[in-house]
Design a protein around this motif. Structure first.
Motif, mmCIF file in Angstrom:
data_model
loop_
_atom_site.group_PDB
_atom_site.id
_atom_site.type_symbol
_atom_site.label_atom_id
_atom_site.label_comp_id
_atom_site.label_asym_id
_atom_site.label_seq_id
_atom_site.Cartn_x
_atom_site.Cartn_y
_atom_site.Cartn_z
ATOM 1 N N ASP A 373 0.851 -1.188 0.000
ATOM 2 C CA ASP A 373 0.000 0.000 0.000
ATOM 3 C C ASP A 373 0.896 1.250 0.000
ATOM 4 N N PRO A 374 0.817 2.075 -1.057
ATOM 5 C CA PRO A 374 1.726 3.227 -1.142
ATOM 6 C C PRO A 374 1.494 4.280 -0.061
ATOM 7 N N ASP A 375 0.341 4.224 0.581
ATOM 8 C CA ASP A 375 0.060 5.248 1.594
ATOM 9 C C ASP A 375 0.584 4.874 2.976
ATOM 10 N N ARG A 376 1.059 3.651 3.112
ATOM 11 C CA ARG A 376 1.467 3.212 4.457
ATOM 12 C C ARG A 376 2.977 3.147 4.605
ATOM 13 N N LEU A 377 3.420 3.439 5.816
ATOM 14 C CA LEU A 377 4.801 3.118 6.178
ATOM 15 C C LEU A 377 4.767 1.688 6.725
ATOM 16 N N TYR A 378 5.670 0.848 6.251
ATOM 17 C CA TYR A 378 5.767 -0.527 6.768
ATOM 18 C C TYR A 378 7.021 -0.641 7.629
ATOM 19 N N ILE A 379 6.929 -1.508 8.611
ATOM 20 C CA ILE A 379 8.111 -1.790 9.424
ATOM 21 C C ILE A 379 8.524 -3.231 9.140
ATOM 22 N N ASN A 380 9.779 -3.380 8.667
ATOM 23 C CA ASN A 380 10.307 -4.731 8.478
ATOM 24 C C ASN A 380 10.861 -5.221 9.819
ATOM 25 N N PHE A 381 10.387 -6.396 10.245
ATOM 26 C CA PHE A 381 10.933 -7.038 11.439
ATOM 27 C C PHE A 381 11.768 -8.234 10.978
ATOM 28 N N GLY A 382 13.039 -8.270 11.385
ATOM 29 C CA GLY A 382 13.913 -9.389 11.024
ATOM 30 C C GLY A 382 14.276 -10.166 12.273
ATOM 31 N N PHE A 383 14.054 -11.494 12.247
ATOM 32 C CA PHE A 383 14.394 -12.315 13.418
ATOM 33 C C PHE A 383 14.924 -13.649 12.924
ATOM 34 N N TRP A 384 16.028 -14.046 13.499
ATOM 35 C CA TRP A 384 16.761 -15.198 12.963
ATOM 36 C C TRP A 384 17.295 -16.015 14.133
ATOM 37 N N ASP A 385 16.549 -17.068 14.483
ATOM 38 C CA ASP A 385 16.964 -17.849 15.663
ATOM 39 C C ASP A 385 16.214 -19.184 15.651
ATOM 40 N N VAL A 386 16.411 -19.968 16.700
ATOM 41 C CA VAL A 386 15.596 -21.175 16.885
ATOM 42 C C VAL A 386 14.788 -20.996 18.158
ATOM 43 N N VAL A 387 13.606 -21.629 18.207
ATOM 44 C CA VAL A 387 12.823 -21.573 19.457
ATOM 45 C C VAL A 387 12.547 -23.002 19.922
ATOM 46 N N PRO A 388 12.627 -23.233 21.245
ATOM 47 C CA PRO A 388 12.301 -24.557 21.764
ATOM 48 C C PRO A 388 10.838 -24.855 21.473
ATOM 49 N N THR A 389 10.532 -26.113 21.162
ATOM 50 C CA THR A 389 9.147 -26.405 20.781
ATOM 51 C C THR A 389 8.692 -27.775 21.282
ATOM 52 N N THR A 390 7.394 -27.870 21.529
ATOM 53 C CA THR A 390 6.794 -29.176 21.825
ATOM 54 C C THR A 390 5.755 -29.492 20.749
ATOM 55 N N HIS A 391 5.718 -28.636 19.724
ATOM 56 C CA HIS A 391 4.703 -28.783 18.663
ATOM 57 C C HIS A 391 5.317 -29.405 17.415
ATOM 58 N N GLU A 392 4.462 -29.608 16.405
ATOM 59 C CA GLU A 392 4.960 -30.119 15.124
ATOM 60 C C GLU A 392 5.818 -29.043 14.450
ATOM 61 N N ASP A 393 6.708 -29.496 13.535
ATOM 62 C CA ASP A 393 7.598 -28.541 12.873
ATOM 63 C C ASP A 393 6.764 -27.514 12.099
ATOM 64 N N GLY A 394 7.155 -26.280 12.193
ATOM 65 C CA GLY A 394 6.452 -25.228 11.459
ATOM 66 C C GLY A 394 5.392 -24.529 12.292
ATOM 67 N N TYR A 395 5.161 -25.006 13.505
ATOM 68 C CA TYR A 395 4.101 -24.426 14.335
ATOM 69 C C TYR A 395 4.297 -22.914 14.526
ATOM 70 N N HIS A 396 5.487 -22.515 14.938
ATOM 71 C CA HIS A 396 5.718 -21.084 15.210
ATOM 72 C C HIS A 396 5.728 -20.262 13.924
ATOM 73 N N ASN A 397 6.307 -20.836 12.873
ATOM 74 C CA ASN A 397 6.312 -20.119 11.590
ATOM 75 C C ASN A 397 4.894 -19.915 11.067
ATOM 76 N N ARG A 398 4.032 -20.910 11.294
ATOM 77 C CA ARG A 398 2.628 -20.762 10.856
ATOM 78 C C ARG A 398 1.931 -19.666 11.653
ATOM 79 N N LEU A 399 2.217 -19.623 12.964
ATOM 80 C CA LEU A 399 1.612 -18.559 13.782
ATOM 81 C C LEU A 399 1.982 -17.191 13.204
ATOM 82 N N ILE A 400 3.251 -17.068 12.831
ATOM 83 C CA ILE A 400 3.719 -15.777 12.272
ATOM 84 C C ILE A 400 3.020 -15.491 10.946
ATOM 85 N N GLU A 401 2.940 -16.501 10.103
ATOM 86 C CA GLU A 401 2.273 -16.291 8.798
ATOM 87 C C GLU A 401 0.836 -15.815 8.994
#
Ligand code: FAD
Length: 456
Positions: A373-401
Protein backbone atom coordinates in the motif's frame (compact mmCIF):
# COMPACT_ATOMS: atom_id res chain seq x y z
CA UNK A 1 19.96 3.18 -22.57
CA UNK A 2 23.04 4.45 -24.36
CA UNK A 3 25.69 5.97 -22.14
CA UNK A 4 28.21 6.52 -24.92
CA UNK A 5 29.84 9.91 -25.20
CA UNK A 6 28.89 10.67 -21.64
CA UNK A 7 31.71 12.37 -19.70
CA UNK A 8 30.27 11.26 -16.36
CA UNK A 9 30.67 7.60 -17.33
CA UNK A 10 33.45 6.86 -14.84
CA UNK A 11 33.38 3.08 -15.17
CA UNK A 12 32.85 1.29 -18.47
CA UNK A 13 33.05 -2.49 -18.85
CA UNK A 14 30.20 -2.72 -21.32
CA UNK A 15 32.27 -4.49 -23.97
CA UNK A 16 33.10 -7.23 -21.49
CA UNK A 17 29.44 -7.69 -20.56
CA UNK A 18 28.48 -7.97 -24.24
CA UNK A 19 31.19 -10.56 -24.71
CA UNK A 20 29.96 -12.65 -21.76
CA UNK A 21 26.40 -12.34 -23.00
CA UNK A 22 27.34 -13.52 -26.50
CA UNK A 23 29.23 -16.49 -25.05
CA UNK A 24 26.30 -17.47 -22.87
CA UNK A 25 23.80 -17.26 -25.70
CA UNK A 26 26.00 -19.28 -27.99
CA UNK A 27 26.51 -21.96 -25.29
CA UNK A 28 22.77 -22.14 -24.82
CA UNK A 29 22.19 -22.57 -28.56
CA UNK A 30 24.69 -25.41 -28.75
CA UNK A 31 23.21 -27.30 -25.81
CA UNK A 32 19.51 -26.95 -26.40
CA UNK A 33 18.46 -29.28 -23.59
CA UNK A 34 20.76 -28.04 -20.88
CA UNK A 35 19.36 -26.70 -17.66
CA UNK A 36 20.03 -23.06 -16.89
CA UNK A 37 21.15 -22.44 -13.35
CA UNK A 38 22.64 -19.70 -11.28
CA UNK A 39 25.43 -21.82 -9.83
CA UNK A 40 26.53 -18.86 -7.68
CA UNK A 41 29.49 -18.89 -5.34
CA UNK A 42 27.42 -17.62 -2.39
CA UNK A 43 23.86 -17.69 -1.12
CA UNK A 44 21.70 -16.15 1.58
CA UNK A 45 18.82 -18.52 1.07
CA UNK A 46 17.59 -20.24 4.20
CA UNK A 47 15.50 -22.92 2.56
CA UNK A 48 16.96 -25.94 0.88
CA UNK A 49 18.02 -25.36 -2.67
CA UNK A 50 17.31 -28.36 -4.87
CA UNK A 51 18.63 -29.25 -8.30
CA UNK A 52 21.94 -27.45 -7.74
CA UNK A 53 23.90 -30.14 -9.48
CA UNK A 54 21.70 -30.18 -12.56
CA UNK A 55 22.84 -26.71 -13.62
CA UNK A 56 24.99 -26.97 -16.67
CA UNK A 57 25.08 -23.46 -17.98
CA UNK A 58 25.67 -21.01 -15.26
CA UNK A 59 25.57 -17.28 -14.71
CA UNK A 60 28.36 -17.29 -12.18
CA UNK A 61 30.68 -15.16 -14.34
CA UNK A 62 28.14 -12.34 -14.45
CA UNK A 63 29.65 -10.94 -11.30
CA UNK A 64 31.04 -7.48 -12.08
CA UNK A 65 30.09 -3.84 -12.39
CA UNK A 66 29.42 -2.87 -16.02
CA UNK A 67 29.25 0.91 -15.79
CA UNK A 68 28.77 3.87 -13.50
CA UNK A 69 27.32 7.17 -14.63
CA UNK A 70 27.78 9.62 -11.76
CA UNK A 71 25.82 12.42 -13.41
CA UNK A 72 22.69 10.34 -13.98
CA UNK A 73 23.26 8.32 -10.79
CA UNK A 74 22.94 4.96 -12.54
CA UNK A 75 25.13 1.87 -12.47
CA UNK A 76 24.79 -1.18 -14.69
CA UNK A 77 25.69 -4.29 -12.75
CA UNK A 78 25.81 -7.97 -13.66
CA UNK A 79 23.19 -10.21 -12.07
CA UNK A 80 25.28 -12.17 -9.59
CA UNK A 81 27.67 -9.38 -8.58
CA UNK A 82 27.72 -9.20 -4.79
CA UNK A 83 27.03 -5.93 -3.07
CA UNK A 84 30.57 -6.10 -1.70
CA UNK A 85 31.89 -6.00 -5.28
CA UNK A 86 29.48 -3.22 -6.19
CA UNK A 87 30.32 -1.07 -3.16
CA UNK A 88 34.06 -1.59 -3.72
CA UNK A 89 33.68 -0.40 -7.32
CA UNK A 90 31.38 2.56 -6.64
CA UNK A 91 32.67 4.03 -3.37
CA UNK A 92 36.00 5.25 -4.84
CA UNK A 93 33.84 7.33 -7.21
CA UNK A 94 31.82 8.69 -4.28
CA UNK A 95 28.65 6.69 -5.04
CA UNK A 96 26.69 3.76 -3.63
CA UNK A 97 23.44 2.08 -4.70
CA UNK A 98 20.52 3.84 -3.04
CA UNK A 99 19.73 0.70 -1.02
CA UNK A 100 22.51 -1.74 -0.05
CA UNK A 101 21.39 -4.84 1.89
CA UNK A 102 23.37 -5.64 5.02
CA UNK A 103 25.26 -8.77 4.03
CA UNK A 104 28.27 -8.55 1.74
CA UNK A 105 27.45 -11.61 -0.35
CA UNK A 106 23.88 -10.68 -1.21
CA UNK A 107 23.83 -10.10 -4.96
CA UNK A 108 21.97 -7.44 -6.87
CA UNK A 109 19.92 -10.05 -8.76
CA UNK A 110 19.13 -11.97 -5.56
CA UNK A 111 18.10 -8.88 -3.61
CA UNK A 112 15.94 -7.62 -6.48
CA UNK A 113 14.05 -10.85 -6.88
CA UNK A 114 14.21 -11.53 -3.12
CA UNK A 115 12.81 -8.20 -1.85
CA UNK A 116 15.93 -6.78 -0.19
CA UNK A 117 15.79 -3.93 2.29
CA UNK A 118 18.07 -1.60 4.28
CA UNK A 119 18.00 1.50 6.39
CA UNK A 120 17.66 3.82 3.36
CA UNK A 121 14.41 2.05 2.39
CA UNK A 122 12.29 4.66 4.17
CA UNK A 123 13.53 7.04 1.43
CA UNK A 124 14.01 4.78 -1.60
CA UNK A 125 11.82 1.73 -1.00
CA UNK A 126 12.83 -1.92 -1.26
CA UNK A 127 15.79 -2.98 -3.42
CA UNK A 128 13.62 -3.74 -6.47
CA UNK A 129 12.39 -0.13 -6.38
CA UNK A 130 15.98 1.00 -6.99
CA UNK A 131 16.15 -0.84 -10.31
CA UNK A 132 15.60 1.07 -13.54
CA UNK A 133 15.98 -1.79 -16.05
CA UNK A 134 17.03 -5.42 -16.22
CA UNK A 135 18.30 -7.95 -18.74
CA UNK A 136 16.59 -11.28 -18.14
CA UNK A 137 17.64 -14.67 -19.39
CA UNK A 138 14.37 -16.44 -20.06
CA UNK A 139 13.68 -20.15 -20.46
CA UNK A 140 13.76 -19.82 -24.26
CA UNK A 141 17.46 -19.03 -23.99
CA UNK A 142 17.09 -15.38 -24.96
CA UNK A 143 18.15 -12.36 -22.97
CA UNK A 144 15.49 -9.67 -23.05
CA UNK A 145 15.62 -6.14 -21.73
CA UNK A 146 12.77 -5.37 -19.33
CA UNK A 147 11.94 -1.79 -18.53
CA UNK A 148 8.97 0.04 -17.03
CA UNK A 149 8.32 1.55 -20.47
CA UNK A 150 8.79 -1.29 -22.96
CA UNK A 151 6.82 -4.34 -24.09
CA UNK A 152 8.23 -6.39 -21.21
CA UNK A 153 7.02 -4.02 -18.52
CA UNK A 154 4.84 -6.72 -16.93
CA UNK A 155 7.89 -8.90 -16.49
CA UNK A 156 9.86 -5.94 -15.11
CA UNK A 157 7.19 -5.47 -12.43
CA UNK A 158 6.72 -9.23 -11.92
CA UNK A 159 10.40 -10.07 -11.37
CA UNK A 160 10.55 -8.99 -7.68
CA UNK A 161 9.48 -11.94 -5.50
CA UNK A 162 9.70 -14.38 -8.43
CA UNK A 163 12.92 -15.99 -7.08
CA UNK A 164 14.33 -17.03 -10.42
CA UNK A 165 11.14 -18.76 -11.59
CA UNK A 166 10.53 -16.35 -14.48
CA UNK A 167 14.14 -15.88 -15.57
CA UNK A 168 17.56 -14.93 -14.31
CA UNK A 169 18.84 -11.37 -14.34
CA UNK A 170 22.14 -11.13 -16.18
CA UNK A 171 22.36 -7.35 -15.79
CA UNK A 172 20.47 -4.71 -13.82
CA UNK A 173 20.59 -0.94 -13.90
CA UNK A 174 20.55 0.32 -10.34
CA UNK A 175 20.05 3.85 -9.05
CA UNK A 176 22.94 5.30 -7.06
CA UNK A 177 23.50 8.39 -4.96
CA UNK A 178 26.55 10.36 -3.89
CA UNK A 179 28.00 9.65 -0.47
CA UNK A 180 30.06 11.53 2.06
CA UNK A 181 33.05 10.19 3.94
CA UNK A 182 31.43 9.50 7.29
CA UNK A 183 28.12 8.74 8.92
CA UNK A 184 26.95 10.27 12.17
CA UNK A 185 24.71 8.02 14.25
CA UNK A 186 22.24 8.78 17.00
CA UNK A 187 20.74 5.98 19.08
CA UNK A 188 17.48 6.92 20.74
CA UNK A 189 16.22 4.62 23.45
CA UNK A 190 12.53 3.96 24.07
CA UNK A 191 10.82 1.89 26.72
CA UNK A 192 7.32 1.49 25.22
CA UNK A 193 6.24 0.17 21.84
CA UNK A 194 3.60 2.84 21.34
CA UNK A 195 6.03 5.78 21.60
CA UNK A 196 8.69 3.87 19.73
CA UNK A 197 6.64 3.26 16.60
CA UNK A 198 5.06 6.73 16.73
CA UNK A 199 8.52 8.33 16.86
CA UNK A 200 9.85 6.05 14.15
CA UNK A 201 7.02 7.13 11.89
CA UNK A 202 7.66 10.77 12.68
CA UNK A 203 11.38 10.51 11.83
CA UNK A 204 10.63 8.68 8.59
CA UNK A 205 8.60 11.65 7.36
CA UNK A 206 11.72 13.80 7.60
CA UNK A 207 13.55 12.67 4.49
CA UNK A 208 15.61 15.86 4.35
CA UNK A 209 17.42 15.34 7.64
CA UNK A 210 18.12 11.61 7.79
CA UNK A 211 19.87 9.42 5.24
CA UNK A 212 19.30 6.11 7.03
CA UNK A 213 16.89 4.90 9.72
CA UNK A 214 16.68 1.50 11.37
CA UNK A 215 16.46 0.14 14.91
CA UNK A 216 16.70 -2.79 17.25
CA UNK A 217 14.25 -4.14 19.83
CA UNK A 218 16.03 -5.91 22.68
CA UNK A 219 12.97 -6.33 24.92
CA UNK A 220 9.58 -4.74 25.61
CA UNK A 221 11.28 -1.96 27.58
CA UNK A 222 14.52 -1.56 25.68
CA UNK A 223 14.39 -0.55 22.03
CA UNK A 224 16.42 1.85 19.91
CA UNK A 225 15.88 4.02 16.88
CA UNK A 226 19.11 4.58 14.93
CA UNK A 227 19.21 7.79 12.94
CA UNK A 228 22.11 8.17 10.55
CA UNK A 229 23.27 11.14 8.50
CA UNK A 230 26.15 11.55 6.05
CA UNK A 231 28.81 14.01 7.15
CA UNK A 232 32.12 15.25 5.69
CA UNK A 233 33.79 15.63 9.06
CA UNK A 234 33.93 13.34 12.07
CA UNK A 235 35.50 14.13 15.46
CA UNK A 236 36.45 10.43 15.77
CA UNK A 237 35.44 7.14 14.15
CA UNK A 238 34.52 3.88 15.84
CA UNK A 239 35.56 0.53 14.45
CA UNK A 240 33.22 -2.47 14.60
CA UNK A 241 35.18 -4.77 12.33
CA UNK A 242 37.34 -6.19 15.11
CA UNK A 243 36.84 -6.63 18.84
CA UNK A 244 33.98 -4.14 19.22
CA UNK A 245 30.48 -5.34 18.45
CA UNK A 246 28.19 -2.96 16.58
CA UNK A 247 24.79 -3.95 17.98
CA UNK A 248 26.09 -3.55 21.54
CA UNK A 249 27.12 0.03 20.74
CA UNK A 250 23.44 0.95 20.44
CA UNK A 251 23.08 0.23 24.15
CA UNK A 252 26.34 1.93 25.08
CA UNK A 253 26.45 5.18 23.11
CA UNK A 254 23.96 7.90 22.29
CA UNK A 255 26.09 9.24 19.46
CA UNK A 256 28.69 7.65 17.22
CA UNK A 257 30.66 8.24 14.02
CA UNK A 258 31.81 5.61 11.55
CA UNK A 259 33.19 5.64 8.03
CA UNK A 260 30.59 5.24 5.29
CA UNK A 261 32.03 1.87 4.28
CA UNK A 262 31.85 0.61 7.84
CA UNK A 263 28.29 1.89 8.15
CA UNK A 264 27.27 -0.03 5.02
CA UNK A 265 28.68 -3.28 6.45
CA UNK A 266 27.92 -2.64 10.12
CA UNK A 267 25.69 -5.72 10.30
CA UNK A 268 27.92 -8.06 8.31
CA UNK A 269 30.72 -8.46 10.88
CA UNK A 270 28.43 -10.22 13.36
CA UNK A 271 25.72 -11.32 10.89
CA UNK A 272 23.55 -8.88 12.83
CA UNK A 273 23.97 -10.74 16.18
CA UNK A 274 23.86 -14.31 14.85
CA UNK A 275 27.65 -14.65 15.28
CA UNK A 276 26.77 -15.70 18.84
CA UNK A 277 25.89 -19.15 17.49
CA UNK A 278 29.52 -19.46 16.40
CA UNK A 279 30.89 -18.11 19.71
CA UNK A 280 32.34 -15.10 17.90
CA UNK A 281 31.14 -12.74 20.63
CA UNK A 282 33.29 -14.44 23.26
CA UNK A 283 36.35 -12.15 23.37
CA UNK A 284 39.09 -14.80 23.15
CA UNK A 285 37.27 -16.71 20.42
CA UNK A 286 36.69 -13.43 18.58
CA UNK A 287 40.40 -12.75 18.69
CA UNK A 288 41.05 -16.20 17.22
CA UNK A 289 38.66 -15.53 14.34
CA UNK A 290 40.63 -12.40 13.49
CA UNK A 291 39.35 -9.34 11.64
CA UNK A 292 39.30 -10.95 8.19
CA UNK A 293 37.14 -13.89 9.23
CA UNK A 294 34.58 -11.85 11.18
CA UNK A 295 32.08 -11.71 8.33
CA UNK A 296 28.86 -13.38 7.26
CA UNK A 297 30.57 -15.70 4.77
CA UNK A 298 32.52 -17.36 7.60
CA UNK A 299 29.32 -18.09 9.53
CA UNK A 300 27.66 -19.42 6.37
CA UNK A 301 30.56 -21.77 5.79
CA UNK A 302 30.37 -23.10 9.37
CA UNK A 303 26.60 -23.42 9.15
CA UNK A 304 26.80 -25.34 5.87
CA UNK A 305 29.43 -27.64 7.31
CA UNK A 306 27.30 -28.38 10.40
CA UNK A 307 24.24 -28.95 8.29
CA UNK A 308 26.03 -31.18 5.76
CA UNK A 309 27.44 -33.42 8.48
CA UNK A 310 24.22 -33.31 10.53
CA UNK A 311 26.05 -31.81 13.50
CA UNK A 312 23.11 -29.52 14.27
CA UNK A 313 20.74 -32.52 14.43
CA UNK A 314 23.15 -34.35 16.69
CA UNK A 315 23.43 -31.41 19.10
CA UNK A 316 19.65 -31.16 19.23
CA UNK A 317 19.37 -34.87 20.03
CA UNK A 318 21.95 -34.58 22.79
CA UNK A 319 20.16 -31.59 24.35
CA UNK A 320 16.83 -33.50 24.09
CA UNK A 321 15.13 -30.25 23.32
CA UNK A 322 13.47 -30.10 19.90
CA UNK A 323 13.81 -26.71 18.28
CA UNK A 324 12.15 -24.93 15.40
CA UNK A 325 14.11 -22.64 13.13
CA UNK A 326 12.43 -19.24 12.90
CA UNK A 327 14.34 -17.17 10.35
CA UNK A 328 12.11 -14.59 8.75
CA UNK A 329 11.69 -11.01 7.61
CA UNK A 330 8.16 -9.62 7.61
CA UNK A 331 6.72 -6.19 6.80
CA UNK A 332 3.91 -4.86 8.96
CA UNK A 333 2.06 -1.54 8.54
CA UNK A 334 3.36 0.81 11.23
CA UNK A 335 -0.06 1.21 12.85
CA UNK A 336 -0.13 -2.56 13.54
CA UNK A 337 3.49 -2.85 14.57
CA UNK A 338 2.82 -2.65 18.28
CA UNK A 339 0.23 -5.45 17.96
CA UNK A 340 2.75 -7.51 16.03
CA UNK A 341 5.43 -7.10 18.69
CA UNK A 342 3.00 -7.94 21.52
CA UNK A 343 2.09 -11.13 19.68
CA UNK A 344 5.71 -11.87 18.82
CA UNK A 345 6.94 -11.49 22.35
CA UNK A 346 4.22 -13.70 23.76
CA UNK A 347 4.33 -16.53 21.21
CA UNK A 348 7.80 -16.51 19.68
CA UNK A 349 10.06 -14.70 22.14
CA UNK A 350 13.14 -14.23 19.96
CA UNK A 351 15.34 -11.22 20.69
CA UNK A 352 16.86 -9.01 19.48
CA UNK A 353 14.61 -8.08 16.56
CA UNK A 354 15.84 -5.86 13.73
CA UNK A 355 13.53 -3.02 12.76
CA UNK A 356 13.69 -1.31 9.37
CA UNK A 357 11.08 1.08 7.98
CA UNK A 358 10.17 1.11 4.30
CA UNK A 359 7.74 3.07 2.16
CA UNK A 360 6.76 2.63 -1.47
CA UNK A 361 8.99 4.93 -3.54
CA UNK A 362 6.81 5.42 -6.59
CA UNK A 363 3.07 5.14 -5.85
CA UNK A 364 2.37 4.50 -9.54
CA UNK A 365 4.59 1.43 -9.73
CA UNK A 366 2.80 -1.84 -8.86
CA UNK A 367 5.13 -4.78 -8.38
CA UNK A 368 2.60 -7.50 -9.06
CA UNK A 369 3.99 -10.35 -6.90
CA UNK A 370 4.74 -8.13 -3.90
CA UNK A 371 2.11 -5.44 -3.72
CA UNK A 372 2.27 -2.85 -0.97
CA UNK A 373 0.00 0.00 0.00
CA UNK A 374 1.73 3.23 -1.14
CA UNK A 375 0.06 5.25 1.59
CA UNK A 376 1.47 3.21 4.46
CA UNK A 377 4.80 3.12 6.18
CA UNK A 378 5.77 -0.53 6.77
CA UNK A 379 8.11 -1.79 9.42
CA UNK A 380 10.31 -4.73 8.48
CA UNK A 381 10.93 -7.04 11.44
CA UNK A 382 13.91 -9.39 11.02
CA UNK A 383 14.39 -12.32 13.42
CA UNK A 384 16.76 -15.20 12.96
CA UNK A 385 16.96 -17.85 15.66
CA UNK A 386 15.60 -21.17 16.88
CA UNK A 387 12.82 -21.57 19.46
CA UNK A 388 12.30 -24.56 21.76
CA UNK A 389 9.15 -26.41 20.78
CA UNK A 390 6.79 -29.18 21.82
CA UNK A 391 4.70 -28.78 18.66
CA UNK A 392 4.96 -30.12 15.12
CA UNK A 393 7.60 -28.54 12.87
CA UNK A 394 6.45 -25.23 11.46
CA UNK A 395 4.10 -24.43 14.34
CA UNK A 396 5.72 -21.08 15.21
CA UNK A 397 6.31 -20.12 11.59
CA UNK A 398 2.63 -20.76 10.86
CA UNK A 399 1.61 -18.56 13.78
CA UNK A 400 3.72 -15.78 12.27
CA UNK A 401 2.27 -16.29 8.80
CA UNK A 402 -1.27 -16.05 10.17
CA UNK A 403 -0.49 -12.95 12.21
CA UNK A 404 1.20 -11.20 9.30
CA UNK A 405 -1.85 -11.82 7.14
CA UNK A 406 -4.23 -10.66 9.88
CA UNK A 407 -2.26 -7.41 10.28
CA UNK A 408 -2.17 -6.80 6.50
CA UNK A 409 1.57 -7.32 6.31
CA UNK A 410 3.84 -9.17 3.87
CA UNK A 411 6.28 -12.00 4.39
CA UNK A 412 9.37 -12.45 2.23
CA UNK A 413 10.04 -15.91 0.86
CA UNK A 414 13.81 -16.36 1.22
CA UNK A 415 13.31 -18.71 4.15
CA UNK A 416 10.87 -21.48 5.06
CA UNK A 417 7.14 -21.04 4.35
CA UNK A 418 4.24 -23.21 5.40
CA UNK A 419 1.33 -21.78 3.43
CA UNK A 420 -1.23 -24.03 1.76
CA UNK A 421 -1.17 -23.62 -2.00
CA UNK A 422 -4.50 -21.83 -1.91
CA UNK A 423 -3.40 -19.35 0.76
CA UNK A 424 -0.06 -18.76 -0.96
CA UNK A 425 -1.68 -17.76 -4.23
CA UNK A 426 -4.19 -15.59 -2.49
CA UNK A 427 -1.28 -13.62 -1.06
CA UNK A 428 1.09 -13.61 -4.04
CA UNK A 429 -1.14 -12.94 -7.08
CA UNK A 430 -1.69 -16.21 -8.92
CA UNK A 431 -3.40 -14.68 -11.98
CA UNK A 432 -0.58 -12.35 -12.88
CA UNK A 433 2.07 -14.93 -12.11
CA UNK A 434 0.39 -17.50 -14.37
CA UNK A 435 0.08 -14.94 -17.14
CA UNK A 436 3.81 -14.22 -16.93
CA UNK A 437 4.70 -17.88 -16.70
CA UNK A 438 2.61 -18.66 -19.78
CA UNK A 439 4.30 -15.94 -21.75
CA UNK A 440 7.93 -16.29 -20.62
CA UNK A 441 8.25 -19.92 -19.48
CA UNK A 442 5.48 -21.79 -21.35
CA UNK A 443 7.18 -25.19 -20.99
CA UNK A 444 7.76 -24.76 -17.27
CA UNK A 445 11.55 -25.10 -17.53
CA UNK A 446 11.91 -23.07 -14.35
CA UNK A 447 10.14 -24.15 -11.20
CA UNK A 448 6.80 -22.79 -10.18
CA UNK A 449 6.98 -20.15 -7.41
CA UNK A 450 4.90 -22.12 -4.91
CA UNK A 451 6.92 -25.30 -5.50
CA UNK A 452 10.17 -23.39 -5.12
CA UNK A 453 9.30 -21.39 -2.01
CA UNK A 454 7.03 -23.75 -0.11
CA UNK A 455 6.80 -27.07 -1.89
CA UNK A 456 10.25 -28.42 -1.22
C1 FAD B 1 19.92 -14.37 8.12
C2 FAD B 1 19.44 -13.57 6.94
C3 FAD B 1 19.28 -12.22 7.09
C4 FAD B 1 18.84 -11.46 6.02
N1 FAD B 1 18.75 -10.16 6.19
C5 FAD B 1 18.47 -9.40 5.15
C6 FAD B 1 18.45 -8.02 5.28
O1 FAD B 1 18.67 -7.50 6.35
N2 FAD B 1 18.20 -7.27 4.20
C7 FAD B 1 17.94 -7.84 3.01
O2 FAD B 1 17.78 -7.14 2.04
N3 FAD B 1 17.89 -9.15 2.87
C8 FAD B 1 18.15 -9.95 3.90
N4 FAD B 1 18.14 -11.28 3.73
C9 FAD B 1 17.49 -11.86 2.54
C10 FAD B 1 18.28 -11.79 1.26
O3 FAD B 1 18.33 -10.50 0.73
C11 FAD B 1 17.53 -12.63 0.26
O4 FAD B 1 17.59 -13.96 0.69
C12 FAD B 1 18.13 -12.51 -1.14
O5 FAD B 1 17.28 -13.15 -2.07
C13 FAD B 1 19.49 -13.17 -1.15
O6 FAD B 1 20.12 -12.93 -2.37
P1 FAD B 1 21.39 -13.74 -2.85
O7 FAD B 1 22.00 -12.88 -3.86
O8 FAD B 1 22.23 -14.16 -1.71
O9 FAD B 1 20.72 -14.96 -3.60
P2 FAD B 1 20.55 -16.47 -3.23
O10 FAD B 1 20.39 -16.63 -1.76
O11 FAD B 1 21.60 -17.25 -3.90
O12 FAD B 1 19.18 -16.75 -3.97
C14 FAD B 1 17.98 -16.25 -3.51
C15 FAD B 1 16.89 -16.48 -4.53
O13 FAD B 1 17.04 -15.51 -5.56
C16 FAD B 1 17.16 -16.14 -6.81
N5 FAD B 1 18.17 -15.37 -7.55
C17 FAD B 1 19.42 -15.06 -7.14
N6 FAD B 1 20.05 -14.34 -8.08
C18 FAD B 1 19.19 -14.19 -9.10
C19 FAD B 1 19.26 -13.54 -10.38
N7 FAD B 1 20.35 -12.95 -10.81
N8 FAD B 1 18.15 -13.58 -11.15
C20 FAD B 1 17.03 -14.22 -10.75
N9 FAD B 1 16.91 -14.84 -9.58
C21 FAD B 1 17.97 -14.83 -8.76
C22 FAD B 1 17.60 -17.57 -6.55
O14 FAD B 1 17.14 -18.44 -7.55
C23 FAD B 1 16.93 -17.84 -5.21
O15 FAD B 1 15.62 -18.28 -5.39
C24 FAD B 1 18.54 -12.07 4.78
C25 FAD B 1 18.70 -13.44 4.62
C26 FAD B 1 19.17 -14.18 5.68
C27 FAD B 1 19.34 -15.64 5.49
Amino acid sequence: MSLSGNPSLVLDNRALYLQKKAQLLSALKQQKDSTIGLNKATSNLFRHRLDKTKSQISLKDFNGVVSLDTENCLAEVEGVATYETIVDALLPHGHMPTVVPELKTITLGGATTGVGIESSSFRYGLVHETIAALDLLTSSGDIIECRPDNEHRNLFYGFPNSYGTLGYASKLTVKTHPVKKYVRLRHIRHTHYKDYFAELERYCKDKETYDFIDGVIFSSDEMYICLATFTDEAPYTSDYTGMNIYFRSLQQKEEDYISTRDYIWRWDTDWFWCSKFFFAQVPWVRRLYGRDRLRSTTYWAIRNFCSRYKITNLLEKISRQPKEMVIQDVEIPVQHSEAFMQFFQKHIGISPVWVCPTKVYDPNAQYSLYTMDPDRLYINFGFWDVVPTTHEDGYHNRLIEDKVEELKGKKSLYSTSFYSEEKFWKLYNRDLYEELKKKYDPQGKFKNLFDKCVGN
